[in-house]
Write an enzyme that holds these catalytic residues in place. Structure first.
Site, PDB file in Angstrom:
ATOM      1  N   GLY A 102     -20.343 -37.676 -96.041  1.00 40.71           N
ATOM      2  CA  GLY A 102     -20.005 -36.446 -96.763  1.00 40.71           C
ATOM      3  C   GLY A 102     -21.011 -36.085 -97.841  1.00 40.71           C
ATOM      4  CG  HIS A 103     -22.744 -37.155-101.936  1.00 40.87           C
ATOM      5  ND1 HIS A 103     -23.995 -37.508-102.366  1.00 40.87           N
ATOM      6  CD2 HIS A 103     -22.222 -36.395-102.911  1.00 40.87           C
ATOM      7  CE1 HIS A 103     -24.223 -36.990-103.564  1.00 40.87           C
ATOM      8  NE2 HIS A 103     -23.168 -36.308-103.923  1.00 40.87           N
ATOM      9  CG  PHE A 104     -25.062 -33.873 -99.735  1.00 35.59           C
ATOM     10  CD1 PHE A 104     -23.980 -33.095-100.126  1.00 35.59           C
ATOM     11  CD2 PHE A 104     -25.883 -34.432-100.711  1.00 35.59           C
ATOM     12  CE1 PHE A 104     -23.741 -32.851-101.480  1.00 35.59           C
ATOM     13  CE2 PHE A 104     -25.630 -34.199-102.060  1.00 35.59           C
ATOM     14  CZ  PHE A 104     -24.559 -33.416-102.451  1.00 35.59           C
TER      15      PHE A 104
END
Lengths: 153, 93
Positions: A37-39
């Site tokens: 998710g990051h990233f």
């Protein structure tokens, strides 16, 4: 480092319990669910986890200075700066020093570097509370795993 | 005392975001100004730094919790200021 388990410190390199300094090292993993998710497509360690890394280095210092008799809990982060990106595989060196020993609280200054690059720094404030019984064994085990010598429970 | 009070009142105002004119010598830090224990640690840090002392907060809290000392003795500002002055004097003795 196991980011998703909040195991931010790999090993303690040196500690001075009298002066109040600690130096630890950690290697950012090549893969982690955090990076999904990051990233997506551009994995970077989130600043909040760099803060946690500095807090854990400081926390182990404060624990060791009290011989695990009391537990520091992060209560404040001041002047946090994230000066460069941290990518998978990065070798981090994290230092912390005791800035002020108060009554029921302590303040540290911590920084992260990677080679000659400054990565992050912050002033961290901890509330010092009686050691929660259910955490005693876990904290001692984790401290032992990163090479922080602990006395008998 | 007035110089100490001005410094302490400024710290409380800035740290706890309380208008300076609401802070008087008779203010009770908890009952009147609504400062909680966490905010008081922030204030203690600023006071420790400003005066080069170590407020014995844990001892005070224990005495209050055990009913040995009324909270006003430590947390009404004129009393707090007097204790800061005493700690500063003891440091220089």
């Amino acid at each position: 480092m196991r980011l998703e388990y909040f195991e931010m410190i790999d090993r303690v390199v040196e500690i001075d319990r009298t002066v109040g300094t600690i130096l630890v090292r950690s290697t950012v993993p090549q893969a982690s669910p955090v990076f999904e998710g990051h990233f997506p497509g551009r994995p970077l360690v989130p600043g909040v986890l760099l803060t946690e890394t500095m807090a854990q280095a400081s926390g182990y210092l404060l624990l060791a200075m009290r011989e695990f008799s009391r537990m520091p809990f992060l209560m404040g982060v001041d002047r946090a700066r994230f000066r460069d990106f941290v990518e998978p595989g990065a070798e981090l060196e994290i230092s912390a020093e005791l800035e002020h020993e108060g009554s029921g609280y302590a303040v540290t200054k911590s920084r992260i570097v990677a080679g000659s690059k400054r990565i992050a720094d912050a002033e961290l404030r901890f509330r010092i509370l009686p050691f929660p019984a259910e955490l005693d064994h876990l904290m001692r085990a984790r401290a032992g795993a990163i090479g922080l010598a602990v006395g008998p429970a | 005392m007035s110089s100490t009070f001005e410094t302490v009142a400024g710290i409380i105002s800035e740290t706890a975001d309380i208008p300076r004119d609401k802070i008087t010598l008779d203010s009770h830090a908890i009952d009147d100004l609504g400062i909680d224990s966490l905010a008081f640690l922030d204030i203690a840090f600023a006071v420790d730094k400003a005066f080069g002392i170590k407020l014995p907060l844990e001892k005070w809290t224990q005495e209050v919790n055990e009913g040995k000392v009324p909270a006003e003795e430590y947390f009404v500002l004129k009393n707090l200021v007097a204790r800061i002055d005493a700690l500063v004097a003891a440091k220089g003795a």
